[in-house]
Design an enzyme around this catalytic site. Structure first.
Site, PDB file in Angstrom:
ATOM      1  N   CYS A 338      -5.314  -3.354   1.219  1.00  0.00           N
ATOM      2  CA  CYS A 338      -6.726  -3.588   1.527  1.00  0.00           C
ATOM      3  C   CYS A 338      -6.962  -5.030   1.978  1.00  0.00           C
ATOM      4  O   CYS A 338      -6.532  -5.411   3.059  1.00  0.00           O
ATOM      5  CB  CYS A 338      -7.599  -3.211   0.330  1.00  0.00           C
ATOM      6  SG  CYS A 338      -9.340  -2.930   0.784  1.00  0.00           S
ATOM      7  N   HIS A 443      -6.128   2.240  -1.860  1.00  0.00           N
ATOM      8  CA  HIS A 443      -5.893   1.928  -3.270  1.00  0.00           C
ATOM      9  C   HIS A 443      -5.407   3.186  -3.994  1.00  0.00           C
ATOM     10  O   HIS A 443      -5.731   4.306  -3.610  1.00  0.00           O
ATOM     11  CB  HIS A 443      -7.182   1.450  -3.940  1.00  0.00           C
ATOM     12  CG  HIS A 443      -7.716   0.171  -3.399  1.00  0.00           C
ATOM     13  ND1 HIS A 443      -7.093  -1.033  -3.582  1.00  0.00           N
ATOM     14  CD2 HIS A 443      -8.841  -0.091  -2.677  1.00  0.00           C
ATOM     15  CE1 HIS A 443      -7.801  -1.991  -3.012  1.00  0.00           C
ATOM     16  NE2 HIS A 443      -8.864  -1.444  -2.445  1.00  0.00           N
TER      17      HIS A 443
END
Length: 520
Positions: A338, A443
């Site tokens: 991310c 994630h």
């Protein structure tokens, strides 16, 4: 059994989250319909719910302890710090504003209504609702705007248990002082105490607990032992100390260990991504903040960030940025997730999160990131390394990948068929791989067991750890379930169950004494 209570703490990280999780699991195992609730959380560790909302990871864990799917109802207000003075305000799962203290006050009436409505709804639906406080109710400077501690307890008439961490020292003073500084009507809701993380012979502590009961008129319901084998998803960055290990490493299946250095960014988010690696036998994970600590690592993980541009500048200042570039050039494994993925690209354009405009990245990946609203919140499924994967995305950044090859295929549907059967849906390429580096926005990716094993074999081969063997049966979900059961066992054994049930069903006893500061 029917009722509700609030578990407060003398400090942040006193153990509120784990005590609530343990109580949730214990009651759920007895067949009680139980739900967690945290009115307001401040954390950059969050998850995405099935309906596309965002809540604190601790409440997601507590929901799973109850046997429930995580929901925005369990954490209606979430503050995600982006700097020391400003946080993103998430209400019922959606980002609505970026606020400082003065801005936050403008929202407080509406937030109280949201909190009251969600708690009332849960109490009507479930037998027991276990609420978790935030920080400490002793922060009396915040009492006027409090949503999660005594403000909630007073509004909903909740009895309160106060948890203190004895491992830090001074727990008896913390417990007494927490009650003593509260205003009288708040004190009357404090029903008892829980001492957390005790090492040694509890009989040596009993005289202190007896004196605490004399001073406060309130019992200690139990003393929870320090359980070194217990580790669960961290609620916030307090658990990510540089040079500290993640979890408890288990001996390797083969003849060699695989060492992982996770970069401890100042504004780290979703630090729990690396915990799946720590579940694997023979994988030792440690937080690092200095470039010298990368040299001996077989794998370096650059996690997410709530302040991507600021953390990118920190990587440059510390020399970690150059060390990461050198690793990738040498073909040594790096995983960027991310915000970490965005930092390792060529360029970031950010008018949303930091307002910094155009910033050069570290140039590892051939991609550009432009921040935009609204935030991407989605659960995904797909394929990676020949195995099914599941995860979730939480980010403002939209990336344009150029020369690098993707390494994942995803679909925006958490239950989609992706295994190549006749019902399989087409997958969208995601992520980047170049040299020794992998990057992704997803994630929770490493919690997909088959994928994690296959990918770790490739990491070990690139790192030259030919004696490392991946265990064939490690399940992150099973490890987490086992941890929750262990926690429930400890709560059941060491807390006074009769007293707990009385407080849950009857509330705080009447006639509790009101303390004054300086009373002895």
């Amino acid at each position: 059994m029917k009722g509700a209570l609030l578990v407060a703490g003398t400090t942040s990280d006193a153990g509120k989250s784990v005590v609530v999780a343990g109580l949730c699991r214990m009651l759920a195992r007895r067949g009680v319909r139980v739900a967690p609730f945290k009115a307001q959380n401040m954390s950059n560790n969050s998850v995405v719910t099935l309906d596309g909302g965002e809540i604190g990871r601790a409440q997601a864990l507590q929901a799973r302890a109850c046997g429930l799917e995580p929901s925005v109802r369990f954490n209606p207000v979430l503050l995600k710090p982006g700097s020391d003075r400003r946080s993103q305000l998430v209400v019922r799962g959606q980002a609505v504003d970026t606020v400082g203290a003065a801005d936050y006050f403008r929202h407080r009436t509406a937030l109280r209504e949201v909190v009251a409505a969600e708690l009332a709804s849960l109490r009507a639906e479930f037998d027991v609702v276990l609420c978790e406080g935030a920080g400490s109710p002793a922060e009396i400077n915040l009492r006027a705007t409090d949503l999660a501690n005594m403000g909630l307890a007073r509004a909903a008439d909740l009895p309160v248990l106060v948890v203190g961490d004895i491992d830090r020292g001074g727990v008896l003073a913390h417990l007494f002082g927490t009650v003593a500084v509260l205003e009288p009507d708040d004190q009357r809701l404090i029903a008892g105490f829980v001492v957390n993380k005790f090492r040694g012979d509890v009989d040596l502590l009993r005289p202190g607990l007896d004196r605490l009961a004399e001073l406060t008129g309130r019992p200690t319901l139990g003393v929870l032992p320090f359980a070194e084998e217990l580790w669960l998803d961290a609620e916030d960055s307090l658990g990510t100390v540089a040079d500290a290990p993640v979890g408890r490493p288990r001996p390797p299946v083969g003849t060699e260990w695989l060492t992982v250095a996770a970069v401890r960014l100042p504004r780290i988010s979703n630090s729990t991504d690396v915990e799946a690696l720590a579940c694997e036998p023979g994988v030792a994970v440690r937080w690092v903040s200095e470039p010298s600590r990368l040299a001996d690592a077989d794998l370096v993980v650059v996690p997410g960030s709530k302040s991507t541009v600021s953390d990118l500048a920190w990587l440059r200042r510390t020399g970690l940025g150059e060390a990461l570039r050198a690793r990738v050039t040498a073909g040594r494994p790096v995983l960027a997730i991310c915000g970490g993925y965005q930092m390792l690209g060529r360029r970031i354009v950010d008018e949303v999160e930091s307002g910094a405009g155009e910033v050069a990245g570290l140039g590892v990946f051939d991609l550009e990131t432009e921040f935009a609203a609204p935030k991407v919140l989605r659960r995904v499924t797909g394929m990676g390394a020949g195995n099914p994967v599941r995860g979730y995305e939480i980010h403002h950044g939209r990336v344009r990948r150029s020369g690098d090859a993707p390494w994942l295929g995803l679909v925006d549907a958490p239950e989609a068929a992706v295994d190549g059967g006749e019902d399989a849906v087409p997958l969208t390429p995601e992520g980047s791989v170049t040299g020794g580096a992998w990057g992704t926005h997803v994630h929770g990716l490493l919690e997909s067991d088959g994928f994690r094993r296959a990918w770790l074999r490739e990491v070990a081969a690139r790192a030259g750890r030919h004696g490392f063997q991946v265990a064939p049966d490690t399940s992150v979900a099973a490890v987490r379930a086992g941890q929750l059961d262990l926690l429930a066992d400890l709560v059941e054994k060491h807390l006074d169950q009769d007293a707990l049930e009385r407080i849950l069903t009857d509330g705080a006893p009447t006639g509790l004494p009101v303390l004054t500061v300086g009373q002895a």
